[in-house]
Design a protein around this motif. Sequence first.
Motif, PDB file in Angstrom:
ATOM      1  N   VAL A   5       0.947  -1.263  -0.004  1.00  0.00           N
ATOM      2  CA  VAL A   5       0.033   0.168  -0.016  1.00  0.00           C
ATOM      3  C   VAL A   5       0.910   1.065  -0.020  1.00  0.00           C
ATOM      4  CG1 VAL A   5      -1.936  -0.986   1.033  1.00  0.00           C
ATOM      5  CG2 VAL A   5      -0.061   0.020   2.441  1.00  0.00           C
ATOM      6  N   ARG A   6       0.157   2.226  -0.128  1.00  0.00           N
ATOM      7  CA  ARG A   6       0.982   3.463  -0.045  1.00  0.00           C
ATOM      8  C   ARG A   6       0.480   4.611   0.440  1.00  0.00           C
ATOM      9  NH1 ARG A   6      -2.635   6.007  -2.536  1.00  0.00           N
ATOM     10  NH2 ARG A   6      -3.316   6.080  -4.781  1.00  0.00           N
ATOM     11  N   PHE A   7       1.100   5.839   1.001  1.00  0.00           N
ATOM     12  CA  PHE A   7       0.663   7.007   1.439  1.00  0.00           C
ATOM     13  C   PHE A   7       0.987   8.035   0.554  1.00  0.00           C
ATOM     14  CE2 PHE A   7       1.441  10.544   4.276  1.00  0.00           C
ATOM     15  CZ  PHE A   7       0.043  11.118   4.446  1.00  0.00           C
ATOM     16  N   ALA A   8       0.289   8.913  -0.167  1.00  0.00           N
ATOM     17  CA  ALA A   8       0.824   9.742  -1.122  1.00  0.00           C
ATOM     18  C   ALA A   8       0.517  11.161  -1.036  1.00  0.00           C
ATOM     19  CB  ALA A   8       0.200   9.086  -2.342  1.00  0.00           C
ATOM     20  N   PRO A   9       1.231  11.718  -0.212  1.00  0.00           N
ATOM     21  CA  PRO A   9       0.930  13.063   0.267  1.00  0.00           C
ATOM     22  C   PRO A   9       1.622  14.125  -0.796  1.00  0.00           C
ATOM     23  CG  PRO A   9       2.772  12.550   1.780  1.00  0.00           C
ATOM     24  CD  PRO A   9       2.381  11.328   0.641  1.00  0.00           C
ATOM     25  N   SER A  10       1.011  15.329  -0.834  1.00  0.00           N
ATOM     26  CA  SER A  10       1.658  16.162  -1.729  1.00  0.00           C
ATOM     27  C   SER A  10       2.471  17.277  -1.035  1.00  0.00           C
ATOM     28  CB  SER A  10       0.529  17.029  -2.535  1.00  0.00           C
ATOM     29  OG  SER A  10      -0.197  16.208  -3.358  1.00  0.00           O
ATOM     30  N   PRO A  11       3.822  17.437  -1.380  1.00  0.00           N
ATOM     31  CA  PRO A  11       4.469  18.302  -0.377  1.00  0.00           C
ATOM     32  C   PRO A  11       4.361  19.895  -0.702  1.00  0.00           C
ATOM     33  CG  PRO A  11       5.680  17.428  -2.122  1.00  0.00           C
ATOM     34  CD  PRO A  11       4.397  16.963  -2.454  1.00  0.00           C
ATOM     35  N   LEU A  39       5.879   5.183   0.814  1.00  0.00           N
ATOM     36  CA  LEU A  39       5.590   6.555   0.666  1.00  0.00           C
ATOM     37  C   LEU A  39       6.018   7.351  -0.557  1.00  0.00           C
ATOM     38  CD1 LEU A  39       5.309   9.251   2.127  1.00  0.00           C
ATOM     39  CD2 LEU A  39       7.689   9.383   2.785  1.00  0.00           C
ATOM     40  N   ARG A  40       4.971   7.622  -1.025  1.00  0.00           N
ATOM     41  CA  ARG A  40       4.924   8.244  -2.606  1.00  0.00           C
ATOM     42  C   ARG A  40       4.698   9.835  -2.429  1.00  0.00           C
ATOM     43  NH1 ARG A  40       0.420   6.861  -6.389  1.00  0.00           N
ATOM     44  NH2 ARG A  40      -0.610   8.913  -5.932  1.00  0.00           N
ATOM     45  N   ILE A  41       5.740  10.618  -2.865  1.00  0.00           N
ATOM     46  CA  ILE A  41       5.836  11.943  -3.063  1.00  0.00           C
ATOM     47  C   ILE A  41       5.080  12.322  -4.087  1.00  0.00           C
ATOM     48  CG2 ILE A  41       7.103  14.090  -2.503  1.00  0.00           C
ATOM     49  CD1 ILE A  41       7.133  12.336   0.058  1.00  0.00           C
ATOM     50  N   ASP A  42       3.751  12.873  -4.051  1.00  0.00           N
ATOM     51  CA  ASP A  42       2.903  13.659  -5.045  1.00  0.00           C
ATOM     52  C   ASP A  42       3.544  14.885  -5.341  1.00  0.00           C
ATOM     53  OD1 ASP A  42       2.030  10.867  -5.411  1.00  0.00           O
ATOM     54  OD2 ASP A  42      -0.177  11.804  -4.935  1.00  0.00           O
ATOM     55  N   ASP A  43       4.712  15.072  -6.052  1.00  0.00           N
ATOM     56  CA  ASP A  43       5.150  16.330  -6.381  1.00  0.00           C
ATOM     57  C   ASP A  43       5.186  16.742  -7.867  1.00  0.00           C
ATOM     58  OD1 ASP A  43       7.064  14.650  -7.171  1.00  0.00           O
ATOM     59  OD2 ASP A  43       8.921  15.325  -5.974  1.00  0.00           O
ATOM     60  N   LEU A 183      -1.905  16.697 -13.844  1.00  0.00           N
ATOM     61  CA  LEU A 183      -2.716  16.630 -12.768  1.00  0.00           C
ATOM     62  C   LEU A 183      -2.437  15.159 -12.116  1.00  0.00           C
ATOM     63  CD1 LEU A 183      -4.604  18.531 -15.129  1.00  0.00           C
ATOM     64  CD2 LEU A 183      -5.639  18.588 -12.506  1.00  0.00           C
ATOM     65  N   TYR A 184      -3.117  15.123 -10.690  1.00  0.00           N
ATOM     66  CA  TYR A 184      -2.904  14.065 -10.094  1.00  0.00           C
ATOM     67  C   TYR A 184      -3.201  12.623 -10.678  1.00  0.00           C
ATOM     68  CZ  TYR A 184      -5.211  10.868  -6.840  1.00  0.00           C
ATOM     69  OH  TYR A 184      -5.351   9.759  -6.297  1.00  0.00           O
ATOM     70  N   THR A 185      -4.210  12.886 -11.590  1.00  0.00           N
ATOM     71  CA  THR A 185      -5.102  11.592 -11.947  1.00  0.00           C
ATOM     72  C   THR A 185      -4.339  10.652 -12.541  1.00  0.00           C
ATOM     73  OG1 THR A 185      -6.825  12.938 -12.202  1.00  0.00           O
ATOM     74  CG2 THR A 185      -7.269  10.726 -12.776  1.00  0.00           C
ATOM     75  N   PRO A 187      -0.691  10.191 -13.233  1.00  0.00           N
ATOM     76  CA  PRO A 187       0.296   9.782 -12.521  1.00  0.00           C
ATOM     77  C   PRO A 187       0.087   8.765 -11.552  1.00  0.00           C
ATOM     78  CG  PRO A 187       0.776  12.068 -12.885  1.00  0.00           C
ATOM     79  CD  PRO A 187      -0.829  11.849 -13.192  1.00  0.00           C
ATOM     80  N   SER A 188      -0.995   8.983 -10.712  1.00  0.00           N
ATOM     81  CA  SER A 188      -1.234   8.091  -9.523  1.00  0.00           C
ATOM     82  C   SER A 188      -1.421   6.774  -9.939  1.00  0.00           C
ATOM     83  CB  SER A 188      -2.618   8.532  -8.756  1.00  0.00           C
ATOM     84  OG  SER A 188      -2.614   7.895  -7.670  1.00  0.00           O
ATOM     85  N   VAL A 189      -2.245   6.591 -11.072  1.00  0.00           N
ATOM     86  CA  VAL A 189      -2.432   5.272 -11.584  1.00  0.00           C
ATOM     87  C   VAL A 189      -1.228   4.592 -12.129  1.00  0.00           C
ATOM     88  CG1 VAL A 189      -3.699   4.025 -13.414  1.00  0.00           C
ATOM     89  CG2 VAL A 189      -5.006   5.744 -12.109  1.00  0.00           C
ATOM     90  N   ILE A 201      -5.873   2.752  -0.183  1.00  0.00           N
ATOM     91  CA  ILE A 201      -6.654   3.427   1.058  1.00  0.00           C
ATOM     92  C   ILE A 201      -6.443   4.714   1.089  1.00  0.00           C
ATOM     93  CG2 ILE A 201      -7.286   2.712   3.246  1.00  0.00           C
ATOM     94  CD1 ILE A 201      -5.796   0.084   2.937  1.00  0.00           C
ATOM     95  N   ARG A 202      -7.679   5.372   1.103  1.00  0.00           N
ATOM     96  CA  ARG A 202      -7.506   6.955   0.926  1.00  0.00           C
ATOM     97  C   ARG A 202      -9.161   7.456   1.319  1.00  0.00           C
ATOM     98  NH1 ARG A 202      -6.983   7.812  -5.465  1.00  0.00           N
ATOM     99  NH2 ARG A 202      -8.806   6.762  -6.182  1.00  0.00           N
ATOM    100  N   GLY A 203      -9.028   8.851   1.563  1.00  0.00           N
ATOM    101  CA  GLY A 203     -10.222   9.481   2.035  1.00  0.00           C
ATOM    102  C   GLY A 203     -11.214   9.305   1.140  1.00  0.00           C
TER     103      GLY A 203
END
Length: 443
Positions: A5-11, A39-43, A183-185, A187-189, A201-203
Amino acid sequence: MSVKVRFAPSPTGRIHVGNIRTALTNFLYAKKQGGQFVLRIDDTDLERSTKAFEDGIKADLTWLGLEWDETFNQSARFASYDSAVEALKAKGLLYACYDSEDELERKRKIQRAQGKPPVYDRAALKLTEADKAKLEAEGRKPHWRFKLSGEPVTWTDLVRGETTIDTASLSDPILVREDGSYLYTLPSVVDDIESGITAIIRGEDHVTNSGAQIEIFRALGATEPKLGHHPLLVGPDGEKLSKRLGALSVQGLREEEGLEPMAILSLLAKIGTSDAVEPRADLDALAADFDLDKFSRAPARFDPEELKRVNARLLHETPYGAVSERLKAMDADAGEAFWNAVRPNLEKLSDAATLVRLVNGPVTPVIEDADYAATAASLLPEGELTGESWGQWTGAIKAETGRKGRDLFLPLRQALTGDNHGPEMDKLLPLMGRERVLRRLGG
Ligand code: GLU
């Protein structure tokens, strides 16, 4: 397949309780199943992302103990996103649009006035090659939209159960902006595919995204991972947390509130679930009873006052060995007996720095009745003071003076600690030692 799994915050800022809950949920999901936490950094937003925020987020997660097995930055992976763009174009699923923001806004206004949902009308799909060439000659640059199927997309959500998003109700999402930025959509995939993520797993704010992203996974020849969307946090009265997030950043909770990481995690692991909130000493204990099936569908209430109570309860159970280094660093280490005496009175660890003064001084004795203090001093048991001394001493004072209850005890506490309340006197007395006790009784 092993769990990943990953947590992907934007810095673009520091993380707060809402993000921590997402990170923790992913962390515990992996830990419970012996999986990996990425930990994926969504930059991809190069303007708003900073290295300082990235470092801050990493420091926050480290302080919380949410160690990652692997980390990477999206900004290092543009080549992969570019290939995905080519693949989608080749399938006719990514199309060029030349509408300006103003034109789009005008269309949405008209749609709203007609009582229609403001969904993009796909006018760009009708452009001929000649139309496009003309627009390009005028200096217009395209942005690129993914062509949704217009069909309902259904998945079994790990939290919400069967969930359906009707893509006919969505605008085709823009994946690449006019200036070529992502945009985020997409790259995330692409990352979720290439890093072998088994569950996202996200909000709950991402449920609609998931409808579109599932179609992108499939368009890229992949199967989407499992998906789970947890309800968002709200404040104690059900209001949005966003206004107070400054104080609820990890940084704020650590530096300003002085809270324990495990207090924060113990609370965030349990609010919005069917389990009771209990202070836990480590992440293993939280992982042991973690289960997404326990998550409620209702928003989770986060109450900063409850967090303070969990913090206090955690400290009351914390053994000396777990805090001795930190006590030393704040000049509040007076040994295990001191810790055991004061910990039931702590709300924050830093309170120990105040309480250590009760033992080591300086204390300004409060003496209203000097005769009583002198009588008490004369009755102090002989020899070294122990855990029994307080009982023997106050028994003797009671027999001598006839005082009892508050009249008997309070003046002694005031003389010895300068305060009306505090840790139990039978524990403090031996820590103060004979000399100090007699000196303080003397004023
Ligand atoms: N960077 C995205 C966010 O912070 C990640 C969402 C996701 O987990 O897919 O909202």
